[in-house]
Design an enzyme around this catalytic site. Structure first.
Site, PDB file in Angstrom:
ATOM      1  N   ASP A  29       6.903  -3.957   3.580  1.00 39.87           N
ATOM      2  CA  ASP A  29       5.602  -3.871   4.509  1.00 39.87           C
ATOM      3  C   ASP A  29       5.565  -5.338   5.253  1.00 39.87           C
ATOM      4  OD1 ASP A  29       3.223  -1.945   4.881  1.00 39.87           O
ATOM      5  OD2 ASP A  29       3.077  -3.939   5.692  1.00 39.87           O
ATOM      6  N   ILE A  30       5.473  -5.281   6.396  1.00 39.40           N
ATOM      7  CA  ILE A  30       5.228  -6.518   7.212  1.00 39.40           C
ATOM      8  C   ILE A  30       4.025  -7.270   6.942  1.00 39.40           C
ATOM      9  CG2 ILE A  30       4.145  -5.791   9.368  1.00 39.40           C
ATOM     10  CD1 ILE A  30       6.613  -7.069  10.766  1.00 39.40           C
TER      11      ILE A  30
ATOM     12  N   ASN B  47      -1.274   7.840   4.113  1.00 38.62           N
ATOM     13  CA  ASN B  47      -2.437   8.022   5.057  1.00 38.62           C
ATOM     14  C   ASN B  47      -2.134   8.947   6.115  1.00 38.62           C
ATOM     15  OD1 ASN B  47      -3.896   5.884   3.877  1.00 38.62           O
ATOM     16  ND2 ASN B  47      -2.603   4.423   5.133  1.00 38.62           N
TER      17      ASN B  47
ATOM     18  N   HIS C 109       3.349   4.525   0.780  1.00 39.33           N
ATOM     19  CA  HIS C 109       3.116   3.286   0.451  1.00 39.33           C
ATOM     20  C   HIS C 109       3.579   3.002  -1.028  1.00 39.33           C
ATOM     21  CE1 HIS C 109       1.057   1.569   4.206  1.00 39.33           C
ATOM     22  NE2 HIS C 109       0.767   2.706   4.401  1.00 39.33           N
TER      23      HIS C 109
ATOM     24  N   HIS D 194       5.338   7.852   6.108  1.00 37.54           N
ATOM     25  CA  HIS D 194       5.561   7.050   5.108  1.00 37.54           C
ATOM     26  C   HIS D 194       4.837   6.879   3.922  1.00 37.54           C
ATOM     27  CE1 HIS D 194       2.689   5.155   8.113  1.00 37.54           C
ATOM     28  NE2 HIS D 194       2.312   4.528   7.157  1.00 37.54           N
TER      29      HIS D 194
ATOM     30  N   GLU E  70      -1.845   4.214  11.015  1.00 34.68           N
ATOM     31  CA  GLU E  70      -1.528   3.468  12.203  1.00 34.68           C
ATOM     32  C   GLU E  70      -0.081   3.652  12.726  1.00 34.68           C
ATOM     33  OE1 GLU E  70      -1.978  -0.568  10.501  1.00 34.68           O
ATOM     34  OE2 GLU E  70      -4.143  -0.408  10.797  1.00 34.68           O
TER      35      GLU E  70
HETATM   36  P1  AMP Z   1      -0.322   3.074   7.996  1.00 33.30           P
HETATM   37  O1  AMP Z   1      -1.692   2.440   8.190  1.00 33.30           O
HETATM   38  O2  AMP Z   1      -0.273   4.001   6.603  1.00 33.30           O
HETATM   39  O3  AMP Z   1       0.211   3.803   9.080  1.00 33.30           O
HETATM   40  O4  AMP Z   1       0.549   1.868   7.471  1.00 33.30           O
HETATM   41  C1  AMP Z   1       1.418   1.437   8.499  1.00 33.30           C
HETATM   42  C2  AMP Z   1       1.884   0.068   7.688  1.00 33.30           C
HETATM   43  O5  AMP Z   1       3.115  -0.175   8.302  1.00 33.30           O
HETATM   44  C3  AMP Z   1       0.940  -0.871   7.345  1.00 33.30           C
HETATM   45  O6  AMP Z   1       0.858  -1.557   6.200  1.00 33.30           O
HETATM   46  C4  AMP Z   1       1.810  -2.110   8.412  1.00 33.30           C
HETATM   47  O7  AMP Z   1       1.843  -3.382   7.864  1.00 33.30           O
HETATM   48  C5  AMP Z   1       3.106  -1.754   8.294  1.00 33.30           C
HETATM   49  N1  AMP Z   1       4.146  -1.970   9.268  1.00 33.30           N
HETATM   50  C6  AMP Z   1       3.833  -2.065  10.714  1.00 33.30           C
HETATM   51  N2  AMP Z   1       4.920  -2.567  11.452  1.00 33.30           N
HETATM   52  C7  AMP Z   1       5.971  -2.837  10.505  1.00 33.30           C
HETATM   53  C8  AMP Z   1       7.135  -3.213  10.666  1.00 33.30           C
HETATM   54  N3  AMP Z   1       7.657  -3.504  11.856  1.00 33.30           N
HETATM   55  N4  AMP Z   1       8.008  -3.561   9.309  1.00 33.30           N
HETATM   56  C9  AMP Z   1       7.363  -3.152   8.225  1.00 33.30           C
HETATM   57  N5  AMP Z   1       6.131  -2.848   8.281  1.00 33.30           N
HETATM   58  C10 AMP Z   1       5.449  -2.451   9.337  1.00 33.30           C
END
Ligand code: AMP
Ligand code: ZN
Length: 113
Positions: A28-29, A85, A100, A98, A93
């Site tokens: 995760d970024i 989520n 986690h 995905h 988001e």
């Molecule tokens: P969610 O809130 O469950 O949709 O989680 C989205 C996740 O994606 C968050 O933890 C972000 O930090 C992660 N994320 C967003 N863009 C990227 C990216 N380019 N590479 C890796 N993780 C990302």
């Protein structure tokens, strides 16, 4: 195209920890724990609500991949959390399914803030 589809296609960089024909996993970024990996199907499935019977084997496979990554990253025995989520109340988001994978420290009780 969504952010995670771009990662699947190699159009966006990611720190990939696992890949096969159906699944990809990368760090995760914005990590929320010492280990924070996202495990995704390569197929663009927006949310859990979009899962169909035909995805059942894929979802089972994803959990076996999670188990393998947890072991490789050294958190299998100490423990970890797997989180998905869904939609706005779930705090989703990115609308590409995905999982986690979080660990590397005691994560405390289930978070609801
Ligand atoms: P969610 O809130 O469950 O949709 O989680 C989205 C996740 O994606 C968050 O933890 C972000 O930090 C992660 N994320 C967003 N863009 C990227 C990216 N380019 N590479 C890796 N993780 C990302
Ligand atoms: Zn996508």
């Amino acid at each position: 195209m969504c952010v995670f589809c771009k990662i699947v296609k190699g159009e966006l960089p990611a720190k990939v920890v696992y890949e096969d024909d159906r699944v990809m996993a990368f760090h995760d970024i914005n990590p929320q724990a010492p280990v924070h990996v996202l495990v995704i199907p390569k197929e663009h499935i927006p949310t859990v609500n979009d899962l169909k019977e035909e995805h059942a084997e894929l979802i089972g496979h994803i959990f076996l991949v999670i188990k393998k990554i947890a072991k490789e990253l050294g958190i299998a025995e100490s423990g970890y959390r797997v989180l998905v989520n869904c939609n706005s109340d779930g705090g989703q988001e990115i609308y590409h399914l995905h999982f986690h994978l979080l660990g590397g420290k005691p994560l405390g009780p289930m978070v609801c803030r």
